[in-house]
Design a protein around this motif. Structure first.
Motif, PDB file in Angstrom:
ATOM      1  N   VAL A 112      66.444 -28.230 -12.112  1.00 29.08           N
ATOM      2  CA  VAL A 112      65.232 -28.622 -11.396  1.00 29.08           C
ATOM      3  C   VAL A 112      64.095 -28.787 -12.394  1.00 29.08           C
ATOM      4  O   VAL A 112      63.707 -27.832 -13.070  1.00 29.08           O
ATOM      5  CB  VAL A 112      64.857 -27.572 -10.324  1.00 29.08           C
ATOM      6  N   TYR A 113      63.557 -30.006 -12.485  1.00 26.66           N
ATOM      7  CA  TYR A 113      62.502 -30.337 -13.444  1.00 26.66           C
ATOM      8  C   TYR A 113      61.204 -30.686 -12.715  1.00 26.66           C
ATOM      9  O   TYR A 113      61.213 -31.093 -11.553  1.00 26.66           O
ATOM     10  CB  TYR A 113      62.896 -31.556 -14.280  1.00 26.66           C
ATOM     11  N   GLU A 114      60.107 -30.567 -13.448  1.00 26.16           N
ATOM     12  CA  GLU A 114      58.860 -31.094 -12.912  1.00 26.16           C
ATOM     13  C   GLU A 114      58.997 -32.601 -12.744  1.00 26.16           C
ATOM     14  O   GLU A 114      59.729 -33.259 -13.485  1.00 26.16           O
ATOM     15  CB  GLU A 114      57.689 -30.780 -13.842  1.00 26.16           C
ATOM     16  N   LEU A 115      58.298 -33.149 -11.762  1.00 32.12           N
ATOM     17  CA  LEU A 115      58.358 -34.587 -11.493  1.00 32.12           C
ATOM     18  C   LEU A 115      57.166 -35.284 -12.131  1.00 32.12           C
ATOM     19  O   LEU A 115      56.017 -34.868 -11.946  1.00 32.12           O
ATOM     20  CB  LEU A 115      58.349 -34.822  -9.980  1.00 32.12           C
ATOM     21  N   CYS A 116      57.440 -36.332 -12.907  1.00 29.33           N
ATOM     22  CA  CYS A 116      56.376 -37.169 -13.476  1.00 29.33           C
ATOM     23  C   CYS A 116      56.281 -38.427 -12.618  1.00 29.33           C
ATOM     24  O   CYS A 116      57.217 -39.236 -12.591  1.00 29.33           O
ATOM     25  CB  CYS A 116      56.684 -37.508 -14.929  1.00 29.33           C
ATOM     26  N   HIS A 117      55.163 -38.599 -11.949  1.00 33.26           N
ATOM     27  CA  HIS A 117      55.070 -39.571 -10.855  1.00 33.26           C
ATOM     28  C   HIS A 117      55.026 -41.026 -11.298  1.00 33.26           C
ATOM     29  O   HIS A 117      55.248 -41.919 -10.471  1.00 33.26           O
ATOM     30  CB  HIS A 117      53.843 -39.253  -9.999  1.00 33.26           C
ATOM     31  N   ASN A 118      54.729 -41.309 -12.555  1.00 34.11           N
ATOM     32  CA  ASN A 118      54.600 -42.704 -12.988  1.00 34.11           C
ATOM     33  C   ASN A 118      55.822 -43.230 -13.722  1.00 34.11           C
ATOM     34  O   ASN A 118      55.739 -44.207 -14.469  1.00 34.11           O
ATOM     35  CB  ASN A 118      53.340 -42.873 -13.844  1.00 34.11           C
ATOM     36  N   ILE A 169      60.850 -41.103 -22.158  1.00 30.55           N
ATOM     37  CA  ILE A 169      59.435 -40.760 -22.224  1.00 30.55           C
ATOM     38  C   ILE A 169      58.860 -40.970 -20.834  1.00 30.55           C
ATOM     39  O   ILE A 169      58.756 -42.106 -20.360  1.00 30.55           O
ATOM     40  CB  ILE A 169      58.693 -41.617 -23.263  1.00 30.55           C
ATOM     41  N   LEU A 170      58.559 -39.885 -20.150  1.00 29.81           N
ATOM     42  CA  LEU A 170      58.073 -39.958 -18.773  1.00 29.81           C
ATOM     43  C   LEU A 170      56.557 -39.913 -18.747  1.00 29.81           C
ATOM     44  O   LEU A 170      55.919 -39.344 -19.636  1.00 29.81           O
ATOM     45  CB  LEU A 170      58.672 -38.825 -17.946  1.00 29.81           C
ATOM     46  N   ILE A 171      55.985 -40.520 -17.723  1.00 31.31           N
ATOM     47  CA  ILE A 171      54.540 -40.697 -17.653  1.00 31.31           C
ATOM     48  C   ILE A 171      53.977 -40.013 -16.410  1.00 31.31           C
ATOM     49  O   ILE A 171      54.424 -40.267 -15.290  1.00 31.31           O
ATOM     50  CB  ILE A 171      54.175 -42.194 -17.653  1.00 31.31           C
ATOM     51  N   CYS A 172      53.009 -39.148 -16.637  1.00 27.84           N
ATOM     52  CA  CYS A 172      52.392 -38.380 -15.551  1.00 27.84           C
ATOM     53  C   CYS A 172      51.358 -39.220 -14.804  1.00 27.84           C
ATOM     54  O   CYS A 172      51.041 -40.345 -15.183  1.00 27.84           O
ATOM     55  CB  CYS A 172      51.714 -37.127 -16.114  1.00 27.84           C
ATOM     56  N   GLU A 173      50.802 -38.638 -13.766  1.00 32.47           N
ATOM     57  CA  GLU A 173      49.798 -39.334 -12.955  1.00 32.47           C
ATOM     58  C   GLU A 173      48.583 -39.751 -13.776  1.00 32.47           C
ATOM     59  O   GLU A 173      47.964 -40.779 -13.518  1.00 32.47           O
ATOM     60  CB  GLU A 173      49.362 -38.453 -11.788  1.00 32.47           C
TER      61      GLU A 173
END
Length: 316
Positions: A112-118, A169-173
């Motif tokens: 279970v990971y944090e979700l990066c919304h973008n 590379i995930l992108i946050c809000e």
């Protein structure tokens, strides 16, 4: 298929032996009931990606936190599960996607990971309906460089990611970047400059020297990061397959540095809205990352250079 949350594990080992090795106090253990509740019983409407180790679903935990949940079946992919829970869950940094918890059963388990919304950087660079400003691109590059600097100088031993690329590379809000997918990572014990390993990674991003000598070290990540930097400023794929003779992105960039106009390398989506001085610095920095191993900068130096280009760009 949406690949925002694709996780690719290093999955060559059999599975059953690993269950007993998981240390339950390393990160939060989440019940199967909460996993099912968070994802509406793995409802297809919550499916957001597919990796070698399993499918990934978005969800919301009972405390309200939005998460990405990777479902791993007990069919040879358990090494990914155990590696992340036991070795990487203590590794925390603002520019690394956090492992929130885990759930394990007899024939399946979940990370279970944090979700990066973008979503991921690849979508924003190559998607037709999305674009990033020059400042956003620099900030994402700095964020990823900081994450790598942290990994390479981790007190318990250098952590080499081995799969740096835009989809990881995930992108946050707020359009800050975070490195994800540590399924291929290697930890170098204190005092070691490298470890020998089979060549793993993604075509186009793998350091040629690592491919030849099979020695894993931090400079391999620097090479991959250099390729990503070139993509960030150019918006181009790692290999141009439209040509009669395909040319890699770093070779194309080097060709332009030999008397060409460097701004010809700039992403058309930028519409010329960037600092030419900063652009040239980033391009030359990227090429130093993909150069000879002994001449590549370290991540601390890379962070400093990128921060300088951000300051130059903001002043305009």
């Amino acid at each position: 298929m949406d690949s925002n949350w694709m996780f690719i594990g290093d999955c060559n080992s059999s599975s059953n032996q690993y269950y007993s090795s998981v240390e339950h106090d390393i990160c939060r253990k989440i019940s199967i009931k909460e996993v099912n509740s968070a994802t509406d019983n793995l409802n297809v409407s919550n499916f957001i990606g597919q990796g070698i180790a399993g499918k990934v679903y978005k969800g919301r935990l009972s405390n309200g936190q939005h998460v990405a949940i990777k479902h791993i079946l007990n069919d040879g992919h358990m090494e990914t599960f155990v590696r992340e829970v036991t070795s990487l869950s203590p590794v925390k940094h603002p520019n690394l996607v956090a492992l929130v918890g885990y759930c394990e059963g007899e024939d399946e388990c979940f990370l279970v990971y944090e979700l990066c919304h973008n979503g991921n950087l690849s979508e924003w660079l190559f998607g037709k309906d999305k674009t990033l400003t020059w400042i956003q691109r620099l900030q994402i590059a700095i964020d990823c460089a900081r994450g790598l600097w942290f990994l390479h100088t981790y007190p318990d031993g250098c952590i080499v990611h081995r799969d740096i690329k835009p989809t990881n590379i995930l992108i946050c809000e707020d359009f800050h970047g975070k490195l994800s997918d540590f399924g291929l990572s290697k930890v170098l014990d204190m005092g070691l400059s490298y470890v020998s390993s089979e060549v793993r990674g993604t075509f186009g991003y793998v350091d040629p020297e690592y491919r030849n000598n099979r020695r894993v070290n931090s400079s391999s990540d620097v090479y991959s990061f250099g390729i990503v930097l070139l993509q960030i400023i150019s918006g181009q794929r790692v290999i141009n397959m439209d040509l009669t003779r395909p040319m890699s992105l770093d070779k194309k960039a080097r060709f332009l540095t030999r008397g060409g106009n460097l701004v010809d390398f700039a992403d058309a989506k930028l519409n010329g809205d960037y600092s030419v001085e900063a652009f040239e610095i980033v391009m030359k920095l990227a090429l130093s990352c993909t150069g000879l191993k002994q001449e590549r900068p370290g991540m601390e130096q890379i962070v400093g250079k990128l921060e300088d280009t951000l300051n130059i760009s903001i002043k305009l």
